[in-house]
Scaffold this motif. Sequence first.
Motif, PDB file in Angstrom:
ATOM      1  N   UNK A 162       0.780  -1.231   0.000  1.00  0.00           N
ATOM      2  CA  UNK A 162       0.000   0.000   0.000  1.00  0.00           C
ATOM      3  C   UNK A 162       0.809   1.276   0.000  1.00  0.00           C
ATOM      4  N   UNK A 163       2.121   1.187  -0.175  1.00  0.00           N
ATOM      5  CA  UNK A 163       2.957   2.378  -0.185  1.00  0.00           C
ATOM      6  C   UNK A 163       3.516   2.620  -1.585  1.00  0.00           C
ATOM      7  N   UNK A 164       3.695   3.888  -1.917  1.00  0.00           N
ATOM      8  CA  UNK A 164       4.234   4.278  -3.216  1.00  0.00           C
ATOM      9  C   UNK A 164       5.668   4.750  -3.044  1.00  0.00           C
ATOM     10  N   UNK A 165       6.647   4.024  -3.578  1.00  0.00           N
ATOM     11  CA  UNK A 165       8.042   4.455  -3.427  1.00  0.00           C
ATOM     12  C   UNK A 165       8.367   5.618  -4.351  1.00  0.00           C
ATOM     13  N   UNK A 166       9.129   6.563  -3.852  1.00  0.00           N
ATOM     14  CA  UNK A 166       9.603   7.652  -4.702  1.00  0.00           C
ATOM     15  C   UNK A 166      10.991   8.083  -4.244  1.00  0.00           C
ATOM     16  N   UNK A 167      11.700   8.701  -5.150  1.00  0.00           N
ATOM     17  CA  UNK A 167      13.062   9.146  -4.888  1.00  0.00           C
ATOM     18  C   UNK A 167      13.086  10.660  -4.747  1.00  0.00           C
ATOM     19  N   UNK A 168      13.713  11.150  -3.701  1.00  0.00           N
ATOM     20  CA  UNK A 168      13.856  12.586  -3.468  1.00  0.00           C
ATOM     21  C   UNK A 168      15.308  12.983  -3.684  1.00  0.00           C
ATOM     22  N   UNK A 169      15.536  14.043  -4.443  1.00  0.00           N
ATOM     23  CA  UNK A 169      16.888  14.533  -4.714  1.00  0.00           C
ATOM     24  C   UNK A 169      16.899  16.048  -4.576  1.00  0.00           C
ATOM     25  N   UNK A 170      17.964  16.582  -3.975  1.00  0.00           N
ATOM     26  CA  UNK A 170      18.101  18.022  -3.762  1.00  0.00           C
ATOM     27  C   UNK A 170      19.457  18.465  -4.285  1.00  0.00           C
ATOM     28  N   UNK A 171      19.445  19.407  -5.223  1.00  0.00           N
ATOM     29  CA  UNK A 171      20.689  20.004  -5.707  1.00  0.00           C
ATOM     30  C   UNK A 171      21.064  21.161  -4.786  1.00  0.00           C
ATOM     31  N   UNK A 172      22.303  21.176  -4.304  1.00  0.00           N
ATOM     32  CA  UNK A 172      22.750  22.220  -3.385  1.00  0.00           C
ATOM     33  C   UNK A 172      23.938  22.979  -3.966  1.00  0.00           C
ATOM     34  N   UNK A 173      24.195  24.153  -3.410  1.00  0.00           N
ATOM     35  CA  UNK A 173      25.326  24.977  -3.830  1.00  0.00           C
ATOM     36  C   UNK A 173      26.590  24.543  -3.092  1.00  0.00           C
ATOM     37  N   UNK A 174      27.705  25.178  -3.430  1.00  0.00           N
ATOM     38  CA  UNK A 174      28.957  24.911  -2.716  1.00  0.00           C
ATOM     39  C   UNK A 174      28.860  25.294  -1.246  1.00  0.00           C
ATOM     40  N   UNK A 175      27.917  26.204  -0.936  1.00  0.00           N
ATOM     41  CA  UNK A 175      27.697  26.626   0.452  1.00  0.00           C
ATOM     42  C   UNK A 175      26.596  25.800   1.130  1.00  0.00           C
ATOM     43  N   UNK A 176      26.238  24.681   0.510  1.00  0.00           N
ATOM     44  CA  UNK A 176      25.238  23.755   1.054  1.00  0.00           C
ATOM     45  C   UNK A 176      23.857  24.386   1.213  1.00  0.00           C
ATOM     46  N   UNK A 177      23.464  25.207   0.226  1.00  0.00           N
ATOM     47  CA  UNK A 177      22.124  25.769   0.206  1.00  0.00           C
ATOM     48  C   UNK A 177      21.321  25.105  -0.916  1.00  0.00           C
ATOM     49  N   UNK A 178      20.053  24.784  -0.668  1.00  0.00           N
ATOM     50  CA  UNK A 178      19.256  24.088  -1.689  1.00  0.00           C
ATOM     51  C   UNK A 178      18.930  24.990  -2.872  1.00  0.00           C
ATOM     52  N   UNK A 179      19.029  24.440  -4.072  1.00  0.00           N
ATOM     53  CA  UNK A 179      18.721  25.186  -5.287  1.00  0.00           C
ATOM     54  C   UNK A 179      17.411  24.670  -5.887  1.00  0.00           C
ATOM     55  N   UNK A 180      17.376  23.386  -6.217  1.00  0.00           N
ATOM     56  CA  UNK A 180      16.149  22.804  -6.754  1.00  0.00           C
ATOM     57  C   UNK A 180      16.076  21.333  -6.385  1.00  0.00           C
ATOM     58  N   UNK A 181      14.894  20.771  -6.560  1.00  0.00           N
ATOM     59  CA  UNK A 181      14.644  19.398  -6.138  1.00  0.00           C
ATOM     60  C   UNK A 181      14.068  18.581  -7.288  1.00  0.00           C
ATOM     61  N   UNK A 182      14.096  17.272  -7.097  1.00  0.00           N
ATOM     62  CA  UNK A 182      13.477  16.343  -8.037  1.00  0.00           C
ATOM     63  C   UNK A 182      12.805  15.248  -7.211  1.00  0.00           C
ATOM     64  N   UNK A 183      11.500  15.051  -7.446  1.00  0.00           N
ATOM     65  CA  UNK A 183      10.717  14.044  -6.728  1.00  0.00           C
ATOM     66  C   UNK A 183      10.107  13.112  -7.764  1.00  0.00           C
ATOM     67  N   UNK A 184      10.524  11.849  -7.752  1.00  0.00           N
ATOM     68  CA  UNK A 184      10.147  10.934  -8.821  1.00  0.00           C
ATOM     69  C   UNK A 184       9.625   9.608  -8.271  1.00  0.00           C
TER      70      UNK A 184
END
Length: 313
Positions: A162-184
């Motif tokens: 009953x669960x739907x698996x998905x992958x979460x990815x976060x692109x970060x800067x050199x200063x470890x700040x989030x830029x954009x994400x991908x949820x698939x």
Amino acid sequence: MARNRVQFQKGLSLNEFLRQYGSEEQCCDAVAQWRWPEGFICPFCGSDQYCQLAYRQLRQCNRCRRQTSLTAGTIFASTKLPLTTWYQAIYLITQDKKGISAMELHRHLGISYNAAWRLKHKLMQVMLERDQNKPLSGFIEIDDAYLGGERSGGKVGRGAEGKTPFLAAVQTTDQSQPVKIKLTVIKGFRSDELLEWSRRHLTPDSTVISDGLACFNAVTEAGCEHDRIVCGGGRASVEEPELHWVNTILGNLKSALRGTYHAVRPKYAQRYLSEFEYRFNRRFNLVNLLPRLIYVALRTPPMPEKLLKIGLV
């Protein structure tokens, strides 16, 4: 303490929205400008000479005499709703970071639930198609996650029914700040699935940071470097500093879904994830979220209800 500029940005106020798009005429003019920024071009013969019909929102080509509506060939095609209703829905969807359900749209817009559902899912489909071919690059945190509540009995953890698996990815800067994400949404956490996902959604030479799940090693076959951190399960994995942003995004995502929707059916899960992804990736300029979404909606092919209900399983 300094205020977060993204969090405290002005956004598009309700008064400003009504000033710009409060009438059907204003909405039609904006659609015409965004659809044909260089002026009308006949989709059938390419001529730029036309006449505007007096009593309908149709343009007739002077060369081939064929007529084109403002919304033909777009996600708005064949709609029975006025454009002001579409604009109001897009305003509500884009200006709240947690989104809005079809039930709430039904109440706010004064339309039937079925119409609100179709409108909502068409706009989520636009968001999905817009970002699906934009890969991440640089430093990327990834993690496995699932949609679906706990069930008594049966298997728990990975592989639970009953669960739907998905992958979460976060692109970060050199200063470890989030830029954009991908949820698939994926079929499962296997090496072949991760390799296919990596080739489609990651730029070669990126550096991928993950936990110790074995299937994540497949990113190296897609030309990426892999920094594997074995941190165990439970609280230890959530508090791992190298995976801070992907865990933060997952926490925010699940809070938003729980707070906004009664349930997310598996076959529509990708659309809901893409909606969250779309807003997050454009969070730096809330004022432009509405015109940007309408612009891409005008370049997204029509999607009738029978296709909407097929889902993406």
